[in-house]
Scaffold this motif. Structure first.
Motif, short mmCIF file in Angstrom:
data_model
loop_
_atom_site.label_atom_id
_atom_site.label_comp_id
_atom_site.label_asym_id
_atom_site.label_seq_id
_atom_site.Cartn_x
_atom_site.Cartn_y
_atom_site.Cartn_z
N TRP A 131 0.84 -1.20 0.00
CA TRP A 131 0.00 0.00 0.00
C TRP A 131 0.87 1.24 0.00
CZ3 TRP A 131 0.23 -3.58 3.92
CH2 TRP A 131 0.84 -3.19 5.10
N GLY A 132 0.27 2.34 -0.41
CA GLY A 132 0.97 3.61 -0.42
C GLY A 132 -0.01 4.75 -0.29
N ASP A 133 0.45 5.87 0.28
CA ASP A 133 -0.39 7.04 0.47
C ASP A 133 -0.66 7.76 -0.84
OD1 ASP A 133 -0.64 6.84 3.27
OD2 ASP A 133 1.33 7.77 3.54
N VAL A 134 -1.88 8.28 -0.95
CA VAL A 134 -2.20 9.21 -2.02
C VAL A 134 -1.98 10.61 -1.45
CG1 VAL A 134 -3.98 10.07 -3.58
CG2 VAL A 134 -3.89 7.62 -3.02
N ALA A 170 -1.43 14.95 -1.47
CA ALA A 170 -2.36 16.06 -1.68
C ALA A 170 -2.60 16.35 -3.16
CB ALA A 170 -1.84 17.32 -0.98
N ASP A 171 -1.61 16.04 -4.00
CA ASP A 171 -1.78 16.28 -5.44
C ASP A 171 -2.40 15.10 -6.16
OD1 ASP A 171 0.30 14.49 -5.35
OD2 ASP A 171 1.71 15.70 -6.52
N GLY A 172 -2.77 14.04 -5.41
CA GLY A 172 -3.40 12.88 -6.01
C GLY A 172 -2.45 11.79 -6.46
N GLN A 173 -1.14 12.03 -6.39
CA GLN A 173 -0.16 11.06 -6.85
C GLN A 173 0.12 10.00 -5.78
OE1 GLN A 173 1.24 11.27 -10.06
NE2 GLN A 173 -0.25 12.92 -10.32
N PHE A 174 0.50 8.80 -6.23
CA PHE A 174 0.92 7.75 -5.31
C PHE A 174 2.05 6.96 -5.94
CE2 PHE A 174 -2.13 5.48 -7.97
CZ PHE A 174 -1.54 4.23 -8.14
N ARG A 175 2.82 6.28 -5.08
CA ARG A 175 3.92 5.43 -5.53
C ARG A 175 4.08 4.30 -4.52
NH1 ARG A 175 8.77 6.14 -8.58
NH2 ARG A 175 10.39 4.66 -7.94
N ILE A 176 4.12 3.08 -5.01
CA ILE A 176 4.32 1.90 -4.16
C ILE A 176 5.53 1.15 -4.70
CG2 ILE A 176 3.29 -0.16 -3.15
CD1 ILE A 176 0.54 0.96 -3.89
N ASP A 177 6.55 1.00 -3.88
CA ASP A 177 7.79 0.32 -4.29
C ASP A 177 7.85 -1.08 -3.71
OD1 ASP A 177 9.12 2.47 -5.74
OD2 ASP A 177 9.30 3.47 -3.81
N GLY A 178 8.76 -1.89 -4.26
CA GLY A 178 9.08 -3.19 -3.70
C GLY A 178 8.00 -4.24 -3.82
N ILE A 179 7.21 -4.19 -4.90
CA ILE A 179 6.08 -5.12 -5.07
C ILE A 179 6.56 -6.39 -5.76
CG2 ILE A 179 3.75 -5.37 -5.94
CD1 ILE A 179 3.71 -2.28 -6.28
N ALA A 180 6.26 -7.55 -5.17
CA ALA A 180 6.57 -8.81 -5.81
C ALA A 180 5.72 -8.97 -7.07
CB ALA A 180 6.30 -9.97 -4.85
N PRO A 181 6.30 -9.43 -8.18
CA PRO A 181 5.52 -9.60 -9.42
C PRO A 181 4.30 -10.49 -9.19
CG PRO A 181 7.86 -9.77 -9.90
CD PRO A 181 7.73 -9.74 -8.39
N GLY A 182 3.21 -10.13 -9.83
CA GLY A 182 1.97 -10.89 -9.71
C GLY A 182 0.78 -10.03 -10.04
N THR A 183 -0.39 -10.62 -9.96
CA THR A 183 -1.64 -9.89 -10.21
C THR A 183 -2.36 -9.67 -8.90
OG1 THR A 183 -1.84 -10.85 -12.42
CG2 THR A 183 -3.82 -9.90 -11.46
#
Length: 621
Positions: free
Chosen positions: A370-373, A375-388
């Motif tokens: 998970w990652g925060d959205v 104030a400008d609406g942008q988000f970034r989530i790092d370190g995600i294991a490949p998958g759906t």
């Protein structure tokens, strides 16, 4: 027997009072025990795979494990089909030397890796592969466990798995779960058991393992400390990523209690879900690694400076390159994007990636990110294991999450683009109490809900019960975080507001952060407007927040009640009445039945039933 020269000279150095420097990792096996040593710390692992000694070799070679105790791993699990022998109490599984193998799989000057394999058994239909890893130059020990349920095993359920370090009371005297939270370990004599791991002491205080519960996604490090006038030392649990915990960003659980330092990896506390696998299902998951870390310093604050530094190092190294389990993803992906709510930036929300076909709060079999959205609406989530993954957005003062989307992650960075989220409405908002964020934090005592038996404060704080007026009352002062089924004068809470009668439909949206029936299987809170009942809050038990110190459970509920807006009459009284309420009686504040279980399916405690309101919104159309 294997040995290296440093092992022979180390006792001499300690006897002379010389502080050992970082050195190559050595591994020595003597009489079925493996000793790992890197000149900074030493760990001794027995034939059961337990760490029976863990010493900080600096400043006098301090033994951090309680005498006769150890650092061990266990699980609460069960086979769901018929078994021949009775199941162990509460499903506890602890390996034994007859069913456990301990192997030194890697032994270099830079790293030693010990693999411990246990199971499956009749009542534990999983293969569990534990690892302890020591690296040169690091005063700590990494630990992780891989669960595998082969397709030839029967259906099974995993409630909890954890590592438990019994710390030495001769060394340590305090806990810390945040930089500004230092708690002396209570040592007074126990006089009464109140509930699971909760005791009244001779000095009148209460100690409970639930006091130091945290949201694991928010707390990456905590520890047990030795605090003296001129020096301090700590033994810590450090977590570079919370990806393996079940339940996402709101999963909460225990950290430290008594002389116990915990790293719980999966649990059903606060209403979270167990791992349920079917017969014929091939499932596996890596829990960890996390770091058990030792440090000395002059003050607790300096210990924390070192922890902040080490945590940054661990996060930069994630995913770790030393993990040998094939299920562990060494190549990770990053997801970026933007969330717009009715055309505006959806700030104060989170994007959550979780198991497919499951609510993110119930995600348990896979990994959660998970990652925060912002104030400008942008988000970034790092370190995600490949998958759906299922992609959800929660927060932004919205009663309902955005759901129904999936995203496939591959190694490298990918952009989800703009995610459009439509605000759900039932017309014009007349007023709202609280914020839709799944918790009762903004109400009175919400920020102190970890305290024991918070319901006992209610008669003093609300001698006339809750009577709240929109526009005049203050949420943090005049609306309690929990509506207990015990009351002082009136089993109904009053919420007063001004609104003229009008044509059309009124809609009351009620977010419920936690619920516990006072009687039977459902809560029974009757909701009435100006004396006319418009609905009821009838919910099963959602978890243990009411009596185990929380302001929310894992399970969240929304209640929507519609009524004829003609019921409004200018000066209005909206009431929430416990139909099974009872007058507060201090004599009933007592210990639980000795037969009460220590899990979220417990039949009851001394605490009353309760409902915790997340937020309440009134709309008309």
């Amino acid at each position: 027997m294997k040995s290296i020269a440093l092992k022979a000279v180390l006792p001499v150095l300690l006897l002379l009072g010389v502080m050992p420097a970082a050195a190559q990792v050595t591994a020595t096996r003597v009489e079925g025990r493996l000793t790992l040593n890197n000149g900074l710390v030493e760990a001794v692992i027995d034939a059961n795979g337990d760490v029976v000694s863990f010493r900080d070799l600096r400043d006098g070679a301090v033994e951090m494990v309680q005498k006769g105790q150890k650092l061990y791993w266990d699980a609460n699990a069960e086979a769901l089909g018929p078994t021949i022998t009775p199941a162990p109490k509460k499903g506890y599984y602890r390996p034994n030397p007859q069913t456990t193998t301990v192997e030194l799989t890697t032994a270099t000057a830079a790293l030693a890796d010990v693999k411990i394999t246990s199971g499956p058994t009749e009542h534990f239909p999983f293969k569990a592969e534990r690892h302890y890893v020591m690296k040169d130059g690091l005063p700590g020990l990494y630990a992780y466990v891989v669960f595998r349920h082969p397709a030839d095993q029967p259906a099974a359920r995993l409630w909890q798995t954890r590592f438990v370090l019994r710390t030495s009371p001769d060394v340590f005297n305090a806990w810390t779960i945040s930089r500004n939270n230092l708690i002396r370990i209570p040592r007074a004599e126990v006089t009464q058991k109140l509930m699971d791991a909760t005791f009244r002491l001779a000095d009148g205080t209460v100690k409970t393992k639930y006091l130091n519960s945290v949201y694991w996604g928010d707390v990456s490090a905590y520890g047990t400390l030795a605090v003296e006038a001129d020096r301090s030392r700590g033994i810590w649990m450090i977590e570079a990523s919370p990806e393996y915990h079940n339940g996402g960003p709101i999963k909460q659980g225990q950290t430290v209690h008594d002389d116990v330092l915990l790293r719980v990896l999966q649990s059903a506390h606060f209403g979270a879900k167990s791992v349920d696998v079917q017969a014929g299902e091939d499932w596996s998951k890596v829990y960890g690694p996390f770091l058990i870390y030792a440090n000395p310093a002059s003050t607790p604050n300096r210990l924390w400076f070192d922890i902040d530094r080490q945590l940054a190092v661990e996060k930069a190294q994630w995913p770790y390159d030393f993990v040998s389990a094939p299920e562990y993803a060494r190549k990770r992906g990053t997801l970026t994007g933007e969330v717009r709510l009715n055309g505006a930036a959806a700030g104060k929300s989170k994007v959550v990636l979780s198991d497919l076909k499951a609510n993110w709060a119930d995600s348990v079999k896979g990994y959660n990110y998970w990652g925060d959205v912002y104030a400008d609406g942008q988000f970034r989530i790092d370190g995600i294991a490949p998958g759906t993954y299922a992609l959800s957005v929660t927060g932004a003062d919205q009663p309902n999450d955005l759901t129904g989307r999936t995203v496939t992650i591959t190694a490298g960075e990918q952009d989800a683009g703009t995610i459009f989220w439509d605000r759900q409405t039932h017309g014009r908002t007349l007023w709202q109490l609280g914020t839709f964020d799944r918790q009762a934090a903004e109400f009175r005592n919400g920020d102190d809900s970890r305290g024991y038996q918070m319901f006992t404060l209610y008669p003093q704080q609300f001698p006339n019960d809750v009577d709240y007026t929109i526009g005049r009352s203050v949420p943090a002062r005049d609306w309690n975080y929990a509506q207990w089924s015990w009351y002082v004068k009136d089993p109904a809470w009053h919420l007063r507001f001004k609104a003229a009668p009008q044509a059309g439909k009124g809609t009351l949206t009620i977010g419920i952060a936690s619920a516990q029936p006072a009687k039977g299987t459902l809560t029974d809170v009757r909701v009435a407007l100006n004396g006319q009942e418009i609905g009821a809050i009838r919910l099963p038990k959602t978890g243990t927040a009411g009596y185990r110190g929380g302001m929310q459970d894992q399970n969240y509920n929304l209640i929507t009640l519609s009524f004829d807006a003609a019921l409004l009459k200018g000066e209005n009284d909206l009431t929430f009445r416990h139909a099974d309420g009872q007058a507060f009686d201090p004599a009933r504040v007592k210990a639980v039945d000795a037969a009460a279980a220590d899990d979220d399916q417990a039949p009851g405690t001394a605490a009353p039933g309760q409902v915790m309101y997340d937020a309440i919104r009134l709309e008309v159309q």
